[in-house]
Design a protein around this motif. Sequence first.
Motif, PDB file in Angstrom:
ATOM      1  N   ASP A 131      14.267 -39.375  22.325  1.00 33.82           N
ATOM      2  CA  ASP A 131      13.269 -40.233  21.699  1.00 33.82           C
ATOM      3  C   ASP A 131      13.919 -41.555  21.311  1.00 33.82           C
ATOM      4  O   ASP A 131      15.140 -41.626  21.098  1.00 33.82           O
ATOM      5  N   ALA A 132      13.093 -42.596  21.194  1.00 29.82           N
ATOM      6  CA  ALA A 132      13.601 -43.925  20.850  1.00 29.82           C
ATOM      7  C   ALA A 132      12.765 -44.531  19.724  1.00 29.82           C
ATOM      8  O   ALA A 132      11.610 -44.148  19.499  1.00 29.82           O
ATOM      9  N   LEU A 133      13.369 -45.484  19.031  1.00 29.96           N
ATOM     10  CA  LEU A 133      12.679 -46.219  17.973  1.00 29.96           C
ATOM     11  C   LEU A 133      13.004 -47.697  18.123  1.00 29.96           C
ATOM     12  O   LEU A 133      14.175 -48.080  18.177  1.00 29.96           O
ATOM     13  N   TYR A 134      11.959 -48.518  18.222  1.00 27.38           N
ATOM     14  CA  TYR A 134      12.155 -49.963  18.181  1.00 27.38           C
ATOM     15  C   TYR A 134      11.916 -50.419  16.745  1.00 27.38           C
ATOM     16  O   TYR A 134      10.933 -50.024  16.113  1.00 27.38           O
ATOM     17  N   VAL A 135      12.830 -51.271  16.236  1.00 26.06           N
ATOM     18  CA  VAL A 135      12.744 -51.785  14.872  1.00 26.06           C
ATOM     19  C   VAL A 135      12.724 -53.306  14.932  1.00 26.06           C
ATOM     20  O   VAL A 135      13.647 -53.933  15.472  1.00 26.06           O
ATOM     21  N   GLY A 136      11.678 -53.901  14.377  1.00 27.71           N
ATOM     22  CA  GLY A 136      11.520 -55.339  14.428  1.00 27.71           C
ATOM     23  C   GLY A 136      12.393 -56.082  13.433  1.00 27.71           C
ATOM     24  O   GLY A 136      12.941 -55.508  12.476  1.00 27.71           O
ATOM     25  N   MET A 137      12.521 -57.367  13.648  1.00 25.11           N
ATOM     26  CA  MET A 137      13.300 -58.256  12.792  1.00 25.11           C
ATOM     27  C   MET A 137      12.785 -58.202  11.350  1.00 25.11           C
ATOM     28  O   MET A 137      11.589 -58.096  11.098  1.00 25.11           O
ATOM     29  N   GLY A 138      13.726 -58.261  10.397  1.00 21.24           N
ATOM     30  CA  GLY A 138      13.382 -58.397   8.990  1.00 21.24           C
ATOM     31  C   GLY A 138      12.920 -57.134   8.298  1.00 21.24           C
ATOM     32  O   GLY A 138      12.352 -57.216   7.201  1.00 21.24           O
ATOM     33  N   GLN A 139      13.175 -55.954   8.895  1.00 20.65           N
ATOM     34  CA  GLN A 139      12.674 -54.706   8.313  1.00 20.65           C
ATOM     35  C   GLN A 139      13.601 -54.101   7.268  1.00 20.65           C
ATOM     36  O   GLN A 139      13.306 -53.035   6.721  1.00 20.65           O
ATOM     37  N   GLY A 140      14.737 -54.753   6.985  1.00 22.34           N
ATOM     38  CA  GLY A 140      15.628 -54.260   5.932  1.00 22.34           C
ATOM     39  C   GLY A 140      16.604 -53.214   6.423  1.00 22.34           C
ATOM     40  O   GLY A 140      16.903 -53.116   7.614  1.00 22.34           O
ATOM     41  N   ALA A 141      17.089 -52.392   5.494  1.00 25.58           N
ATOM     42  CA  ALA A 141      18.109 -51.395   5.803  1.00 25.58           C
ATOM     43  C   ALA A 141      17.543 -50.282   6.672  1.00 25.58           C
ATOM     44  O   ALA A 141      16.345 -49.959   6.608  1.00 25.58           O
ATOM     45  N   MET A 142      18.412 -49.688   7.467  1.00 23.08           N
ATOM     46  CA  MET A 142      18.072 -48.525   8.283  1.00 23.08           C
ATOM     47  C   MET A 142      18.940 -47.356   7.842  1.00 23.08           C
ATOM     48  O   MET A 142      20.171 -47.480   7.776  1.00 23.08           O
ATOM     49  N   SER A 143      18.314 -46.208   7.555  1.00 23.67           N
ATOM     50  CA  SER A 143      19.038 -45.005   7.146  1.00 23.67           C
ATOM     51  C   SER A 143      18.917 -43.952   8.238  1.00 23.67           C
ATOM     52  O   SER A 143      17.847 -43.783   8.842  1.00 23.67           O
ATOM     53  N   PHE A 144      20.012 -43.221   8.457  1.00 22.26           N
ATOM     54  CA  PHE A 144      20.082 -42.265   9.562  1.00 22.26           C
ATOM     55  C   PHE A 144      20.469 -40.890   9.021  1.00 22.26           C
ATOM     56  O   PHE A 144      21.451 -40.765   8.294  1.00 22.26           O
ATOM     57  N   LEU A 145      19.706 -39.845   9.402  1.00 23.93           N
ATOM     58  CA  LEU A 145      19.940 -38.486   8.950  1.00 23.93           C
ATOM     59  C   LEU A 145      19.865 -37.527  10.124  1.00 23.93           C
ATOM     60  O   LEU A 145      19.132 -37.760  11.092  1.00 23.93           O
ATOM     61  N   SER A 146      20.605 -36.422  10.028  1.00 29.00           N
ATOM     62  CA  SER A 146      20.523 -35.340  11.009  1.00 29.00           C
ATOM     63  C   SER A 146      19.749 -34.181  10.406  1.00 29.00           C
ATOM     64  O   SER A 146      19.875 -33.875   9.211  1.00 29.00           O
ATOM     65  N   ASP A 147      18.938 -33.496  11.228  1.00 28.65           N
ATOM     66  CA  ASP A 147      18.227 -32.315  10.758  1.00 28.65           C
ATOM     67  C   ASP A 147      19.181 -31.159  10.480  1.00 28.65           C
ATOM     68  O   ASP A 147      18.972 -30.381   9.546  1.00 28.65           O
ATOM     69  N   ASP A 148      20.220 -31.044  11.310  1.00 31.36           N
ATOM     70  CA  ASP A 148      21.192 -29.957  11.186  1.00 31.36           C
ATOM     71  C   ASP A 148      22.593 -30.547  11.291  1.00 31.36           C
ATOM     72  O   ASP A 148      22.980 -31.005  12.375  1.00 31.36           O
ATOM     73  N   PRO A 149      23.377 -30.548  10.197  1.00 31.74           N
ATOM     74  CA  PRO A 149      24.723 -31.123  10.257  1.00 31.74           C
ATOM     75  C   PRO A 149      25.622 -30.474  11.305  1.00 31.74           C
ATOM     76  O   PRO A 149      26.579 -31.099  11.780  1.00 31.74           O
ATOM     77  N   ASP A 150      25.324 -29.218  11.659  1.00 35.93           N
ATOM     78  CA  ASP A 150      26.143 -28.540  12.666  1.00 35.93           C
ATOM     79  C   ASP A 150      25.739 -28.912  14.093  1.00 35.93           C
ATOM     80  O   ASP A 150      26.451 -28.596  15.047  1.00 35.93           O
ATOM     81  N   ASN A 151      24.590 -29.538  14.241  1.00 37.01           N
ATOM     82  CA  ASN A 151      24.133 -30.052  15.537  1.00 37.01           C
ATOM     83  C   ASN A 151      23.588 -31.461  15.298  1.00 37.01           C
ATOM     84  O   ASN A 151      22.381 -31.698  15.380  1.00 37.01           O
ATOM     85  N   PRO A 152      24.481 -32.402  14.977  1.00 40.25           N
ATOM     86  CA  PRO A 152      24.013 -33.703  14.479  1.00 40.25           C
ATOM     87  C   PRO A 152      23.326 -34.553  15.544  1.00 40.25           C
ATOM     88  O   PRO A 152      23.584 -34.416  16.738  1.00 40.25           O
ATOM     89  N   ALA A 153      22.456 -35.419  15.060  1.00 44.88           N
ATOM     90  CA  ALA A 153      21.896 -36.453  15.926  1.00 44.88           C
ATOM     91  C   ALA A 153      23.010 -37.398  16.357  1.00 44.88           C
ATOM     92  O   ALA A 153      24.009 -37.573  15.652  1.00 44.88           O
ATOM     93  N   GLU A 154      22.831 -37.988  17.517  1.00 43.99           N
ATOM     94  CA  GLU A 154      23.734 -39.036  18.003  1.00 43.99           C
ATOM     95  C   GLU A 154      22.864 -40.243  18.315  1.00 43.99           C
ATOM     96  O   GLU A 154      22.267 -40.333  19.383  1.00 43.99           O
ATOM     97  N   PHE A 155      22.793 -41.142  17.351  1.00 39.66           N
ATOM     98  CA  PHE A 155      21.934 -42.311  17.484  1.00 39.66           C
ATOM     99  C   PHE A 155      22.697 -43.439  18.175  1.00 39.66           C
ATOM    100  O   PHE A 155      23.763 -43.862  17.707  1.00 39.66           O
ATOM    101  N   TYR A 156      22.147 -43.906  19.275  1.00 40.05           N
ATOM    102  CA  TYR A 156      22.718 -45.046  20.004  1.00 40.05           C
ATOM    103  C   TYR A 156      21.856 -46.251  19.687  1.00 40.05           C
ATOM    104  O   TYR A 156      20.663 -46.279  20.021  1.00 40.05           O
ATOM    105  N   LEU A 157      22.448 -47.236  19.036  1.00 31.96           N
ATOM    106  CA  LEU A 157      21.704 -48.415  18.580  1.00 31.96           C
ATOM    107  C   LEU A 157      22.131 -49.647  19.354  1.00 31.96           C
ATOM    108  O   LEU A 157      23.328 -49.874  19.570  1.00 31.96           O
ATOM    109  N   LEU A 158      21.143 -50.432  19.750  1.00 31.27           N
ATOM    110  CA  LEU A 158      21.366 -51.704  20.420  1.00 31.27           C
ATOM    111  C   LEU A 158      20.619 -52.770  19.643  1.00 31.27           C
ATOM    112  O   LEU A 158      19.488 -52.552  19.202  1.00 31.27           O
TER     113      LEU A 158
END
Length: 280
Positions: A104-131
Amino acid sequence: MTISVNVRQIVGPEDAARRNTQGLRDGFLVEGLFSEGRINLTYSHLDRMIVCGIVPTSKTLVIDHVKETGTSQFLERREAAIVNIGGGGKVIVANAEYPLAFRDALYVGMGQGAMSFLSDDPDNPAEFYLLSSPAHRNCPTVLITLDMAKKVRMGSAEEANARTINQYVHPEVCESCQLLVGLTMFEAGSVWNTMPAHLHDRRMEVYLYFGMAEATRIFHFMGEPHETRHLVLKSHDAVLSPGWSIHSGAGTGRYSFIWAMAGDNMSFADMDKVPMESLR
């Protein structure tokens, strides 16, 4: 400190032609993006593109201020696209929570402030690739699933390049200021990407290779058409591609890659094709 920043200066074609293998890797290869509990960010002077890996485990990771952008907040004059290539997770932007499953992907527009990142399961963490690239106007934040992406099927089994290009951040799917982002997936037995080769003189591009077995390697081809070189990449490696360079590769096994572009226009088809007989 959970965030580290690496700055890459621009390498010209004459310089690249003189570099040895390690010199090319130092200039164009981005390794070690994904480390548990950390944010690893590379700031490239190619169209000011930022490439970032974020792997939250037990703690939430936050991108708010990055000194290298010269702004009070990271998104003050930037837009971003995030693709999850790991376990399930969430991104929180402007007090809204967006769940991101694998691919899945998320587009975030200019000026939206801070971005926070969480994993549902710490033993199988998300790997967020940001551009992220500079932006001059705000566009709405949009969650984009793989099913929502525009599908473009290309190549053939006979040419070992049958693939589907999933266009996530693209004018027909999601409005953006400058970014174009997508995910290319291959049919079984197909290993070649972007061949015949082309150039993007008006835009830079960056590839992230993933979905590979541990021993699988990508032979990524770069350089001016008459002066080609190659880099050997493993899973989760990214490679920066200037406008003067071809960007093509072949894998020793199955793989996928995420591509992103920034530059003068939003036309996916804006490319200068390179005849096979011109490659050296």
